[in-house]
Design an enzyme around this catalytic site. Sequence first.
Site, mmCIF file in Angstrom:
data_model
loop_
_atom_site.group_PDB
_atom_site.id
_atom_site.type_symbol
_atom_site.label_atom_id
_atom_site.label_comp_id
_atom_site.label_asym_id
_atom_site.label_seq_id
_atom_site.Cartn_x
_atom_site.Cartn_y
_atom_site.Cartn_z
ATOM 1 N N TYR A 61 0.841 -1.203 0.000
ATOM 2 C CA TYR A 61 0.000 0.000 0.000
ATOM 3 C C TYR A 61 0.878 1.256 0.000
ATOM 4 O O TYR A 61 1.775 1.407 0.823
ATOM 5 C CB TYR A 61 -0.965 0.022 1.195
ATOM 6 C CG TYR A 61 -2.041 -1.056 1.120
ATOM 7 C CD1 TYR A 61 -2.255 -1.794 -0.048
ATOM 8 C CD2 TYR A 61 -2.847 -1.340 2.207
ATOM 9 C CE1 TYR A 61 -3.227 -2.777 -0.117
ATOM 10 C CE2 TYR A 61 -3.830 -2.322 2.154
ATOM 11 C CZ TYR A 61 -4.009 -3.038 0.982
ATOM 12 O OH TYR A 61 -4.973 -4.010 0.919
ATOM 13 N N HIS A 133 -0.884 -11.815 0.288
ATOM 14 C CA HIS A 133 -1.776 -10.865 -0.383
ATOM 15 C C HIS A 133 -2.430 -11.455 -1.635
ATOM 16 O O HIS A 133 -3.618 -11.286 -1.874
ATOM 17 C CB HIS A 133 -0.958 -9.616 -0.761
ATOM 18 C CG HIS A 133 -1.775 -8.369 -0.879
ATOM 19 N ND1 HIS A 133 -1.248 -7.124 -0.672
ATOM 20 C CD2 HIS A 133 -3.073 -8.164 -1.187
ATOM 21 C CE1 HIS A 133 -2.194 -6.211 -0.851
ATOM 22 N NE2 HIS A 133 -3.307 -6.825 -1.167
ATOM 23 N N ASN A 164 -7.326 -13.428 -1.788
ATOM 24 C CA ASN A 164 -7.440 -13.659 -3.235
ATOM 25 C C ASN A 164 -6.994 -15.061 -3.642
ATOM 26 O O ASN A 164 -6.556 -15.259 -4.785
ATOM 27 C CB ASN A 164 -6.646 -12.597 -4.013
ATOM 28 C CG ASN A 164 -7.068 -11.187 -3.654
ATOM 29 O OD1 ASN A 164 -8.225 -10.832 -3.791
ATOM 30 N ND2 ASN A 164 -6.141 -10.377 -3.163
ATOM 31 N N GLN A 185 -9.439 -13.295 2.629
ATOM 32 C CA GLN A 185 -9.798 -11.907 2.301
ATOM 33 C C GLN A 185 -10.118 -11.794 0.821
ATOM 34 O O GLN A 185 -9.272 -11.422 0.012
ATOM 35 C CB GLN A 185 -8.678 -10.931 2.707
ATOM 36 C CG GLN A 185 -9.160 -9.491 2.643
ATOM 37 C CD GLN A 185 -8.152 -8.433 3.044
ATOM 38 O OE1 GLN A 185 -8.012 -7.437 2.341
ATOM 39 N NE2 GLN A 185 -7.464 -8.617 4.151
HETATM 40 P P1 NAP Z 1 -14.630 0.545 -0.297
HETATM 41 O O1 NAP Z 1 -15.288 0.873 1.009
HETATM 42 O O2 NAP Z 1 -15.323 -0.343 -1.238
HETATM 43 O O3 NAP Z 1 -14.302 1.908 -1.072
HETATM 44 C C1 NAP Z 1 -13.789 3.013 -0.384
HETATM 45 C C2 NAP Z 1 -13.785 4.184 -1.341
HETATM 46 O O4 NAP Z 1 -15.142 4.617 -1.523
HETATM 47 C C3 NAP Z 1 -13.003 5.370 -0.803
HETATM 48 O O5 NAP Z 1 -12.292 5.966 -1.877
HETATM 49 C C4 NAP Z 1 -14.096 6.295 -0.308
HETATM 50 O O6 NAP Z 1 -13.722 7.659 -0.393
HETATM 51 C C5 NAP Z 1 -15.184 6.020 -1.324
HETATM 52 N N1 NAP Z 1 -16.526 6.430 -0.877
HETATM 53 C C6 NAP Z 1 -17.370 7.188 -1.609
HETATM 54 N N2 NAP Z 1 -18.490 7.413 -0.922
HETATM 55 C C7 NAP Z 1 -18.367 6.814 0.265
HETATM 56 C C8 NAP Z 1 -19.209 6.723 1.407
HETATM 57 N N3 NAP Z 1 -20.395 7.312 1.440
HETATM 58 N N4 NAP Z 1 -18.782 6.022 2.456
HETATM 59 C C9 NAP Z 1 -17.578 5.435 2.429
HETATM 60 N N5 NAP Z 1 -16.714 5.479 1.380
HETATM 61 C C10 NAP Z 1 -17.107 6.180 0.298
HETATM 62 O O7 NAP Z 1 -13.234 -0.053 0.125
HETATM 63 P P2 NAP Z 1 -11.751 -0.038 -0.535
HETATM 64 O O8 NAP Z 1 -11.050 1.191 -0.085
HETATM 65 O O9 NAP Z 1 -11.805 -0.316 -1.975
HETATM 66 O O10 NAP Z 1 -11.135 -1.308 0.200
HETATM 67 C C11 NAP Z 1 -11.212 -1.408 1.625
HETATM 68 C C12 NAP Z 1 -10.008 -2.099 2.168
HETATM 69 O O11 NAP Z 1 -9.949 -3.420 1.640
HETATM 70 C C13 NAP Z 1 -8.647 -1.505 1.811
HETATM 71 O O12 NAP Z 1 -8.293 -0.399 2.608
HETATM 72 C C14 NAP Z 1 -7.744 -2.669 2.074
HETATM 73 O O13 NAP Z 1 -7.487 -2.805 3.464
HETATM 74 C C15 NAP Z 1 -8.599 -3.824 1.594
HETATM 75 N N6 NAP Z 1 -8.264 -4.231 0.210
HETATM 76 C C16 NAP Z 1 -7.666 -5.435 0.037
HETATM 77 C C17 NAP Z 1 -7.378 -5.897 -1.243
HETATM 78 C C18 NAP Z 1 -6.748 -7.248 -1.381
HETATM 79 O O14 NAP Z 1 -6.337 -7.610 -2.486
HETATM 80 N N7 NAP Z 1 -6.666 -8.013 -0.334
HETATM 81 C C19 NAP Z 1 -7.679 -5.120 -2.367
HETATM 82 C C20 NAP Z 1 -8.294 -3.884 -2.165
HETATM 83 C C21 NAP Z 1 -8.594 -3.463 -0.875
HETATM 84 P P3 NAP Z 1 -13.330 8.500 0.955
HETATM 85 O O15 NAP Z 1 -12.035 7.953 1.435
HETATM 86 O O16 NAP Z 1 -13.245 9.886 0.429
HETATM 87 O O17 NAP Z 1 -14.455 8.329 1.946
#
Ligand code: NAP
Length: 304
Positions: A61, A133, A164, A185
């Site tokens: 990250y 990961h 994954n 995850q």
């Molecule tokens: P998500 O909750 O699906 O998307 C978050 C994004 O949505 C942020 O950019 C957020 O912006 C935006 N957003 C827009 N409106 C929102 C609202 N009303 N409430 C909340 N968010 C809103 O999650 P993600 O960030 O894609 O993923 C979450 C976590 O999953 C990551 O941080 C990581 O720990 C994990 N992850 C793991 C993998 C893997 O391969 N294992 C891959 C991807 C992610 P703002 O920040 O401006 O609120």
Amino acid sequence: MTDLPLPPSFRQLGHSAIAVSPLAWGMWRLAEHGRSVADAARLVHAALEAGINFLDTADIYGFDGKGGFGSAELLLGQVLAAEPALRERIVLATKGGILPPLPYDQSADYLRKAIDDSLIRLKVDRIDLWQIHRPDILAHPQETARVLDDAVASGKVRALGISNFTQGQIAALAHFLGEKLATSQPEISPLRIASLDNGELDQAMMLGLTPMAWSPLGGGRLAAPETARDKAVTTALDVVAQSQGVSRTVAAYAWLMAHPAGIVPIVGSQQPERIAEAAQALKVRWTRQGWYAVLAAARGEPLP
Ligand code: NAP
């Protein structure tokens, strides 16, 4: 209409002795926008104040940003170093094994180094949950298992997870591990329902893995749906959100948590007020009918 149970206030992480909040907070997007240590500390506190003690990061990250590989872990490490009391209040999860441009490496030497490097960047002597990961198809699961077992035996890591992985890859690694895997995850959201149907969540229940849902809002798409199918999913979520006085995104976290596998959605927002709002999901009651209406919308066809 039968109500589905509310999530418990804490969940056991797989078969481990680690208790986590039913929501996690993720740091994929933490190292974006030049966030300072103070900004990162504010977000960690926002999570804790929302009752979220489970924090998910990864060595990769920040890779795309100015700080590069390791920068999100470094930022969290600086937060923990400035306020050491935080360490015991959080369940610290990180991941490794993606190494651009290879793109993956799970060889024994690399995994050992990846875990040690994460410990250094995070400035801790123990990682609560260490996850691979993405699968490295060129690694033999017996070799991977040996390194992971050693990491637990040495006290560097408390519990193990994967992300994954296919079900076959999970089964093969679990076969060779002395330690039990605690978590998986996959990507799961009301817009990404594959693991609800393809056996992944059934396997998680069978093996006692806690599934952590990445991108639980479809990476934000749920907040601004574009396709007809995505709009149909948000309409079904909105029915319940409006009836319970919460936002659509809160309803989406609750929809995931209503699944019997005990899914832990990883909240991805980097805005303190949105992290705080996520806690409302623990109070949202889904009925079977409402829950299946979201599933039908996501499938794009009526249920048989
Ligand atoms: P998500 O909750 O699906 O998307 C978050 C994004 O949505 C942020 O950019 C957020 O912006 C935006 N957003 C827009 N409106 C929102 C609202 N009303 N409430 C909340 N968010 C809103 O999650 P993600 O960030 O894609 O993923 C979450 C976590 O999953 C990551 O941080 C990581 O720990 C994990 N992850 C793991 C993998 C893997 O391969 N294992 C891959 C991807 C992610 P703002 O920040 O401006 O609120």
